[in-house]
Design an enzyme around this catalytic site. Structure first.
Site, PDB file in Angstrom:
ATOM      1  CE  LYS A 185     -36.678 -14.388 -53.631  1.00 50.64           C
ATOM      2  NZ  LYS A 185     -36.645 -13.657 -53.372  1.00 50.64           N
ATOM      3  NE  ARG A 186     -26.539 -17.102 -58.779  1.00 54.12           N
ATOM      4  CZ  ARG A 186     -25.344 -16.254 -59.028  1.00 54.12           C
ATOM      5  NH1 ARG A 186     -25.073 -15.050 -59.742  1.00 54.12           N
ATOM      6  NH2 ARG A 186     -24.605 -17.268 -58.335  1.00 54.12           N
TER       7      ARG A 186
ATOM      8  CE  LYS B 114     -30.401 -15.361 -52.757  1.00 58.07           C
ATOM      9  NZ  LYS B 114     -31.237 -14.187 -52.407  1.00 58.07           N
TER      10      LYS B 114
ATOM     11  CE  LYS C 267     -34.391  -4.224 -58.509  1.00 56.15           C
ATOM     12  NZ  LYS C 267     -33.929  -5.611 -58.561  1.00 56.15           N
TER      13      LYS C 267
ATOM     14  CG  HIS D  97     -24.145  -5.828 -49.880  1.00 55.81           C
ATOM     15  ND1 HIS D  97     -25.224  -5.224 -50.021  1.00 55.81           N
ATOM     16  CD2 HIS D  97     -22.885  -5.346 -49.928  1.00 55.81           C
ATOM     17  CE1 HIS D  97     -24.874  -4.119 -50.466  1.00 55.81           C
ATOM     18  NE2 HIS D  97     -23.450  -3.369 -50.502  1.00 55.81           N
TER      19      HIS D  97
ATOM     20  CB  THR E 262     -33.095  -4.711 -53.874  1.00 57.03           C
ATOM     21  OG1 THR E 262     -32.859  -6.063 -54.728  1.00 57.03           O
ATOM     22  CG2 THR E 262     -32.545  -4.286 -52.996  1.00 57.03           C
TER      23      THR E 262
HETATM   24  C1  F58 Z   1     -27.666  -9.276 -51.213  1.00 56.34           C
HETATM   25  N1  F58 Z   1     -26.208 -10.026 -51.910  1.00 56.34           N
HETATM   26  C2  F58 Z   1     -28.366  -9.422 -49.925  1.00 56.34           C
HETATM   27  N2  F58 Z   1     -24.299 -10.842 -52.300  1.00 56.34           N
HETATM   28  O1  F58 Z   1     -28.291 -11.138 -50.630  1.00 56.34           O
HETATM   29  C3  F58 Z   1     -29.562  -9.252 -50.778  1.00 56.34           C
HETATM   30  O2  F58 Z   1     -30.159  -9.565 -49.569  1.00 56.34           O
HETATM   31  C4  F58 Z   1     -29.043  -7.677 -50.820  1.00 56.34           C
HETATM   32  O3  F58 Z   1     -30.511  -7.418 -50.951  1.00 56.34           O
HETATM   33  C5  F58 Z   1     -28.483  -7.511 -51.925  1.00 56.34           C
HETATM   34  O4  F58 Z   1     -27.369  -7.541 -51.098  1.00 56.34           O
HETATM   35  C6  F58 Z   1     -28.136  -5.800 -51.724  1.00 56.34           C
HETATM   36  O5  F58 Z   1     -28.258  -5.099 -50.433  1.00 56.34           O
HETATM   37  C7  F58 Z   1     -25.890 -10.294 -52.674  1.00 56.34           C
HETATM   38  O6  F58 Z   1     -26.279  -9.957 -53.549  1.00 56.34           O
HETATM   39  C8  F58 Z   1     -23.789 -11.974 -53.934  1.00 56.34           C
HETATM   40  O7  F58 Z   1     -24.218 -11.637 -54.832  1.00 56.34           O
HETATM   41  C9  F58 Z   1     -22.614 -12.135 -53.535  1.00 56.34           C
HETATM   42  C10 F58 Z   1     -21.335 -11.257 -54.520  1.00 56.34           C
HETATM   43  C11 F58 Z   1     -19.774 -11.765 -54.524  1.00 56.34           C
HETATM   44  C12 F58 Z   1     -20.013 -12.953 -54.559  1.00 56.34           C
HETATM   45  C13 F58 Z   1     -20.909 -14.067 -54.379  1.00 56.34           C
HETATM   46  C14 F58 Z   1     -22.292 -13.593 -53.671  1.00 56.34           C
END
Ligand code: F58
Length: 812
Positions: free
Chosen positions: A548-549, A554, A660, A365, A656
């Site tokens: 978003k985060r 970003k 949405k 991811h 994502t």
């Molecule tokens: C996200 N990753 C990607 N990671 O940034 C985003 O582009 C993508 O659409 C999404 O995954 C789904 O494929 C993401 O959300 C985390 O939340 C990590 C999890 C583990 C701790 C650090 C953040």
């Protein structure tokens, strides 16, 4: 009676009267209260149980159908699930919304009030966790036998409070008042070992005995995951860590040493205490690795238990099982399955390795090198000594394979090794995940391509066929039907029925309604009504959302520079014909990610300054609601006009939220990054505001010695915006953000500033022509069908999992 011949359960009520009866009986017998004294909480809990019963009945029939067909199963292993609120979803999926509204009204409550008591389990950080939730929804909708495995964190993602001092984090004790949606299953408890040492097995060189130094219990509970428009109900099974009885020190307790008496038990139960909101601190890394192994160990034993219900022969395991690793967090499952097969079930190494490789698949991811997990060798050695030995053997055999393919290429061997040697010996989990799986996928076309060309290029050279793309998707049930009922109703009316909710490409039929002025009017009124309901700002202003985060890649900082420039332009010409905008930011920053928290604080402060400014405030408003989560997303998304997807190209794996927002008729302003590219290709270039460097240009800019200062010096508006931030008016945070942009600007914000502002000018031009804007909005919705997670799941099923649906016979 043969119980498997039919469920033979007492029929649950279908009419309003019968539903009412069921509700009352639950109020008396399960909640133990009465109509006269029922509180809103009693009503909520009772209604939830009544709805849950309907799904549980479908669950029983699903389990019977699955048992009978002994199918190939998908097991989704994920450290995170952001499931969202459950009541409204389960009312929709069980078709009991109207019955429920009537029944609770008779009790003296409104359904909306009860829905407000439904707390979402925040068991994830962001996109990755929400993707897991959308995929399990679509797995059930597609009738695919599947279980999602995860961790039942006591404390989910922190509750965020935004003030002018920035972000404050509070613990999220989401199940404090109980969780009516889960079924504890203590009988399926598992035992998990940690630490200790290994001992050889005489005469069996491949095998070892692992003698753990600590034992923790894993207790599962499950939540029901209904499919939409089908009878399938799958489950998500979540593990809680429990101390074993032996860890309570009775003699210490008797001696009055109360804290010491429970010390070991507390340590054990800390494993599932809190979701990690962050992977950037050293602190707690051991606990995080413990969480990962805890999830993996419990889940694999459960998977094997389930396999053995209908099968005996290990040679069939990989035919009956596919385990999808959601990022590298559960990758320790690869050596764990080897350990179980070799040490415990006594298979020989090569047979075990064949099974293991065929069983797993891995989804990546990210593209950020710092987000690729590695663990210090000494930590794994201490916590999981047998697993380290197994990893070494896997690596040795793997590097032998590489050496045979590329003789003499020592550099390649060093690059590809599962063990990184410098500056410290670490295990590269992504390498282990690629080596130990049958398929590896990225989450959007560009992401998968960049994985093959950059991060995992050596592996793609070796095994080109292993690398695939599966573009992410979102659940149309949650993200349009539940989030945006007004628009959903209009779409259903326009298309003639609601079958689009299971076949989202049907939205393309909206295109033929675009010429109908009354349809366009209704479309516009709905967007306006959604803005009124959100109550974030003037419903007639352009609602510009970035949700978003918070992460520098970003580029919320780019949006902030835009806001500051607009503010300065309004001041320079207060009588100008300005397009009123409401700029809405929402999102959390990892608690230890200081630069991201600075940005939150700076945005909040700039927002307050604008709000207090009589010249600018009629045209420009910045809002920053606290605690962005699935529930809040469902309120914001339907009200958005403009979707900000402005990451530096080559950094956002997919996104994502972009899907949405487009689905709900927001028009995107974005870079050629992640799934933006695929959105633009579908909704059409004219209905998407593109700007900025592409991924290759961005990479090249760094190589060519990118100088943010040059952009600052050559662009007066940019200079004025940065100077304003750094002027002292916004305190130390303003200084820090301004100097980080000028000094290094890791994500090329300044390089894209002018192109971004130009694109925003085009946005305003389009917005002024309201009819044009509505057409763009409708076209965004009409061409978002591809982004259904039902399609994502169909892609995985066909190309990676090779699984077929098992329909559940319908019973009336
Ligand atoms: C996200 N990753 C990607 N990671 O940034 C985003 O582009 C993508 O659409 C999404 O995954 C789904 O494929 C993401 O959300 C985390 O939340 C990590 C999890 C583990 C701790 C650090 C953040």
């Amino acid at each position: 009676m043969d119980l498997r011949q039919g469920i033979g359960l007492r029929k649950l009520g279908k009419t309003a009267d019968e539903f009412q009866q069921d509700l009352l009986s639950n109020l008396y017998y399960r909640r133990g209260t009465t109509v006269e004294s029922a509180s809103a909480r009693d009503a909520y809990e009772t209604l939830s149980l009544t709805v849950r019963d309907r799904l549980a009945e479908r669950r029983a029939r699903t389990a019977a159908a699955h048992y009978a067909s002994n199918p190939r199963w998908v097991y989704y292993l994920s450290a995170e699930y952001l499931l969202g609120a459950q009541l409204e979803q389960n009312l929709l999926y069980s078709g009991t919304g109207n019955l429920a509204a009537e029944a609770v009204k008779a009790l003296g409550f409104s359904l909306e009030d009860l829905e407000d008591l439904d707390v979402e389990p925040g068991l994830g950080n962001g996109g990755l966790g929400r993707l897991a939730a959308c995929l399990v929804d679509s797995l059930a909708t597609r009738d695919i036998p599947a279980v999602g495995y995860g961790i039942r964190y006591d404390l989910g993602i922190f509750r965020q409070i935004i003030t002018e001092n920035g972000q404050t984090e509070l613990p999220d004790d989401w199940a404090f008042q109980g969780n009516p949606w889960e079924f504890p299953a203590p009988d399926d408890r598992q035992t998990v070992g940690f630490y200790g040492h290994t001992e050889p097995v005489p005469g069996s060189p491949d095998r070892k005995v692992w003698v753990p130094g600590e034992i923790v219990l894993g207790e599962p509970s499950h939540m029901l995951v209904p499919g939409y428009g089908t009878d399938t109900v799958n489950i998500v099974r979540l593990w809680s860590a429990k101390a074993s009885e032996a860890s309570f020190d009775l003699s210490r307790f008797s001696a009055g040493q109360y804290a010491e008496a429970v010390q070991e038990a507390v340590r054990a139960e800390n494993i599932s205490k809190v979701l990690y909101p962050d992977d950037s601190t050293e602190l707690g890394r051991e606990l995080r690795l413990k969480q990962q192994y805890f999830l993996v160990s419990c889940s694999l034993r459960d998977i094997i238990r389930r396999f053995r219900l209908r099968n005996e022969d290990w040679s069939e395991f990989a035919d009956k099982t596919v385990i999808q690793l959601n990022d590298t967090h559960p990758t320790i499952a690869i050596p764990e399955l080897m350990r179980l097969l070799v040490d415990e079930y006594e298979l020989d190494w090569s047979k075990a390795w064949e099974i293991t490789r065929k069983t797993f698949a891995y989804t990546c991811h990210t593209l950020l090198p710092e987000a690729l997990e590695t663990w210090p060798v000494r930590l794994i050695e201490k916590l999981l000594p047998r697993h380290l030995e197994i990893i070494y053997v896997i690596n040795m055999l793997f590097l032998r394979e590489v050496g045979a393919q590329f003789p003499g290429d020592q550099d390649r061997i060093r690059r590809m090794s599962i063990i990184q040697e410098e500056p410290e010996r670490r295990v590269r989990m992504a390498h282990l995940a690629v080596v130990g799986t049958e398929a590896v996928n990225g989450v959007a076309e560009l992401h998968s391509k960049l994985l093959r060309e950059t991060v995992l290029d050596d592996f793609a050279d070796l095994w080109p066929a292993k690398f695939q793309n599966v573009t992410n998707g979102i659940s149309p049930r949650r993200f349009i039907r539940i989030a945006n009922p007004r628009l959903s109703d209009l779409i259903t009316e326009g298309l003639g029925d609601d079958s689009w909710l299971r076949d989202l490409e049907k939205l393309a039929g909206l295109e033929s309604l675009i010429g109908d002025a009354s349809f366009r009017d209704r479309w516009q009124s709905i967007k306006r009504a959604n803005k009124v309901a959100l109550a974030a700002g003037d419903p007639d202003s352009l609602t510009d959302v970035m949700i978003k985060r918070f992460h520098e890649y970003k580029r919320q900082q780019l949006k902030l520079l835009h806001v500051v420039t607009l503010y300065q332009r309004i001041h320079a010409n207060p009588a100008g014909d300005w397009v009123p905008r409401t700029v809405l930011f929402a999102g959390k920053a990892a608690p230890a990610y200081h630069a991201a928290k600075d940005l939150i604080q700076l945005i909040a402060t700039v927002g307050a300054t604008i709000a207090a400014d009589p010249v600018a405030s009629p045209y420009l408003k910045v809002v920053f609601p606290s605690n962005y989560n699935v529930t809040l997303a469902e309120k914001i998304i339907p009200a958005a006009d403009l979707s900000e997807q402005i990451s530096l190209a080559g950094k956002e794996a997919s996104g994502t939220g972009n899907m949405k927002l487009a689905l709900n008729g927001a028009v995107t302003i974005g870079t050629l990054d992640g799934a933006n590219i695929e959105i633009r290709a579908r909704v059409g270039e004219d209905n998407f505001f593109l700007f900025g460097l592409d991924a290759y240009e961005a990479a090249q800019a760094r190589i060519n010695g990118y100088q943010p200062r040059a952009f600052y010096e050559h662009d007066a508006e940019l200079r004025a915006a940065i100077d304003a931030l750094g002027s002292g008016a916004f305190g130390d945070v303003g200084h820090r953000v301004a100097s980080s942009l000028l000094g290094w600007d890791e994500y090329l914000t300044l390089a894209d500033y002018r192109a971004y502002l130009d694109a925003q000018a085009q946005v305003e031009e389009a917005w002024r022509d309201r009819d044009r804007w509505i057409r763009m909005s409708i076209l965004n919705t009409a061409h978002s069908g591809f982004f259904s997670s039902d399609r994502t799941v169909a892609d995985y099923a066909a190309r990676i999992w090779r699984v077929a649906p098992v329909p559940v016979p319908h019973e009336d």
